[in-house]
Design an enzyme around this catalytic site. Sequence first.
Site, PDB file in Angstrom:
ATOM      1  N   HIS A 130      -3.774  -4.966  -0.130  1.00 16.39           N
ATOM      2  CA  HIS A 130      -3.332  -5.526   1.143  1.00 16.39           C
ATOM      3  C   HIS A 130      -3.468  -7.050   1.097  1.00 16.39           C
ATOM      4  CE1 HIS A 130      -3.011  -1.786   3.547  1.00 16.39           C
ATOM      5  NE2 HIS A 130      -3.952  -1.345   2.726  1.00 16.39           N
ATOM      6  N   GLU A 152      -2.575  -9.198   3.270  1.00 19.65           N
ATOM      7  CA  GLU A 152      -2.951  -9.702   4.602  1.00 19.65           C
ATOM      8  C   GLU A 152      -4.427  -9.496   4.918  1.00 19.65           C
ATOM      9  OE1 GLU A 152      -2.252  -5.430   5.027  1.00 19.65           O
ATOM     10  OE2 GLU A 152      -1.127  -7.028   4.026  1.00 19.65           O
ATOM     11  N   CYS A 210       0.838  -1.205   0.000  1.00 12.90           N
ATOM     12  CA  CYS A 210       0.000   0.000   0.000  1.00 12.90           C
ATOM     13  C   CYS A 210       0.877   1.261   0.000  1.00 12.90           C
ATOM     14  CB  CYS A 210      -0.984  -0.031   1.171  1.00 12.90           C
ATOM     15  SG  CYS A 210      -2.346   1.155   0.995  1.00 12.90           S
TER      16      CYS A 210
END
Length: 215
Positions: free
Chosen positions: A193, A195, A80
């Site tokens: 992202h 995750e 990001c």
Amino acid sequence: MKIIIIDYQLGNLFSVQQACLYLGFDAEISSDANCIAKADAIILPGVGAFADAMYNLQKFDLIEPIKDFVSTNKPFMGICLGLQLLFGESEEFGIHKGIGLIEGVVKKFPTQDTQGGKLKVPQIAWNTIFPNQKSTWDNSPLSVCGFGDYMYFVHSFYVQPAADEVVLSTTNYGGHTYCSSILKNNIFACQFHPEKSGLDGIKIYKNWLNNNSLT
């Protein structure tokens, strides 16, 4: 093997750490230059304003350690804002210099889609990723992904690399196609992202770490 997640007080540090720990890797959050130098891999996450991030990186004397680490050719990942910071400059609230590891600029999404309608900025949504026309995902962290897989995005700005060959994936928002991940030598970085992108995102972490022989 040691993975260092760089702490400059602007980032989704713990969710990134949890993703690495879930996969069985040793991941430590740190802003210590010695730890960065001794790491086997580095992750630079980030959420927030570009200028604030660069200020904090300078305040904690992290810019040169990051550049030195990348020069070792050991694996480096940006997420990001961590992707955007790698570029030469950003147009976010004025012109601000970045770390400068990737040639190009960071630009803001337009306020209209390509049909003239209002475009909601920031983009906070699941969106799809596709390979750049001049690249392949073979032997990259995205080799475990399918074309059109959904990833989770939260951003108002996007990167525009000077060299098209570093663009690994693209994404379309409001009819505007932009670079959503890059790969240059030992640098892999993505706007989305992983995750926060479910099992497909976790697979990217696993592939990146395994391919770099960190097991």
